[in-house]
Design an enzyme around this catalytic site. Structure first.
Site, PDB file in Angstrom:
ATOM      1  N   ASP A  53     -13.365  -5.260  13.379  1.00  0.00           N
ATOM      2  CA  ASP A  53     -12.129  -4.921  14.082  1.00  0.00           C
ATOM      3  C   ASP A  53     -12.221  -5.216  15.580  1.00  0.00           C
ATOM      4  O   ASP A  53     -11.222  -5.539  16.213  1.00  0.00           O
ATOM      5  CB  ASP A  53     -11.751  -3.462  13.843  1.00  0.00           C
ATOM      6  CG  ASP A  53     -11.270  -3.226  12.418  1.00  0.00           C
ATOM      7  OD1 ASP A  53     -10.957  -4.203  11.724  1.00  0.00           O
ATOM      8  OD2 ASP A  53     -11.210  -2.058  12.011  1.00  0.00           O
ATOM      9  N   LYS A  63       0.833  -1.203   0.000  1.00  0.00           N
ATOM     10  CA  LYS A  63       0.000   0.000   0.000  1.00  0.00           C
ATOM     11  C   LYS A  63       0.867   1.251   0.000  1.00  0.00           C
ATOM     12  O   LYS A  63       1.902   1.301   0.652  1.00  0.00           O
ATOM     13  CB  LYS A  63      -0.888   0.041   1.249  1.00  0.00           C
ATOM     14  CG  LYS A  63      -1.858  -1.100   1.371  1.00  0.00           C
ATOM     15  CD  LYS A  63      -2.628  -1.012   2.680  1.00  0.00           C
ATOM     16  CE  LYS A  63      -3.607  -2.164   2.806  1.00  0.00           C
ATOM     17  NZ  LYS A  63      -4.295  -2.140   4.102  1.00  0.00           N
ATOM     18  N   TYR A  83      -5.427   5.500  -0.772  1.00  0.00           N
ATOM     19  CA  TYR A  83      -4.295   4.595  -0.902  1.00  0.00           C
ATOM     20  C   TYR A  83      -4.353   3.775  -2.182  1.00  0.00           C
ATOM     21  O   TYR A  83      -5.412   3.455  -2.693  1.00  0.00           O
ATOM     22  CB  TYR A  83      -4.164   3.685   0.315  1.00  0.00           C
ATOM     23  CG  TYR A  83      -5.392   2.883   0.683  1.00  0.00           C
ATOM     24  CD1 TYR A  83      -5.467   1.519   0.417  1.00  0.00           C
ATOM     25  CD2 TYR A  83      -6.469   3.477   1.331  1.00  0.00           C
ATOM     26  CE1 TYR A  83      -6.574   0.779   0.783  1.00  0.00           C
ATOM     27  CE2 TYR A  83      -7.577   2.746   1.692  1.00  0.00           C
ATOM     28  CZ  TYR A  83      -7.636   1.391   1.413  1.00  0.00           C
ATOM     29  OH  TYR A  83      -8.737   0.653   1.764  1.00  0.00           O
TER      30      TYR A  83
END
Length: 181
Positions: free
Chosen positions: A169, A71, A131
């Site tokens: 997450d 990335k 990104y």
């Protein structure tokens, strides 16, 4: 563009040359030939963008095996604290991390090679984060490591109780339970 090595092999901070005048600013965000000269050949195939509010923590994410992603990340608006964790078991820096502040003011970019978990915490009212990646998203290969895992020792500048995270997450595993490269 200045390419700054970090303490972890393969991870770079990129500092652009910004030209400002009464009209605003201009900078070259990415040039393939310079990138290849300083970092190597990475075949970016997709650009992604997210918008988040203060306290949002995205990560620490990675994709396993052949679905791993390199990335090149940056912030268009706002400010984040960005972190890359070395998940390469044979690496001398396995389990270590690099942390960098990315903002619309400093215009830094952060290159994270394959084999790393990645995440960021939004420090401003909101942030637009963009990104480049060199591999497609593969839900069957995605994984997450807990942002607050004591084995990683990441010093996030926020009360963990105030962090805003996705359900995915919140279910992340510890670093010791994670799959490594």
């Amino acid at each position: 563009m200045e390419y700054k090595k970090t303490p972890i092999e393969g991870v770079f901070i990129l500092e652009p040359k910004v030209f400002t005048d009464a009209r605003g600013y201009f900078f070259e965000a990415w040039r393939q030939s310079d990138f290849v000269q300083h970092i190597g050949n990475v075949d970016f195939i997709q650009d992604n963008e997210s918008k988040s509010s203060f306290g949002v923590l995205r990560g620490l994410h990675y994709q396993k095996g052949g679905f791993s992603q390199a990335k090149l990340v940056r912030v268009i608006k706002g400010k984040v604290l960005d972190v890359a964790v070395d998940m390469r078991k044979q690496s001398l820096t396995f389990g270590k991390h690099v942390m960098v502040e990315l903002s619309e003011e400093n215009k830094r970019q952060f290159f994270i090679p394959r084999g790393f978990a990645h995440g960021f915490l939004v420090l401003s009212e909101e942030a637009i984060f963009t990104y480049k990646v060199d591999n497609v998203y593969a839900p069957q290969a995605e994984a997450s490591v807990r942002f607050d895992d004591p084995d990683l020792g990441i010093d996030w500048p926020i009360d963990p109780a105030k962090v805003i995270m996705s359900e995915k997450d919140l279910r992340a595993v510890s670093f010791r339970e994670a799959e490594y490269f």
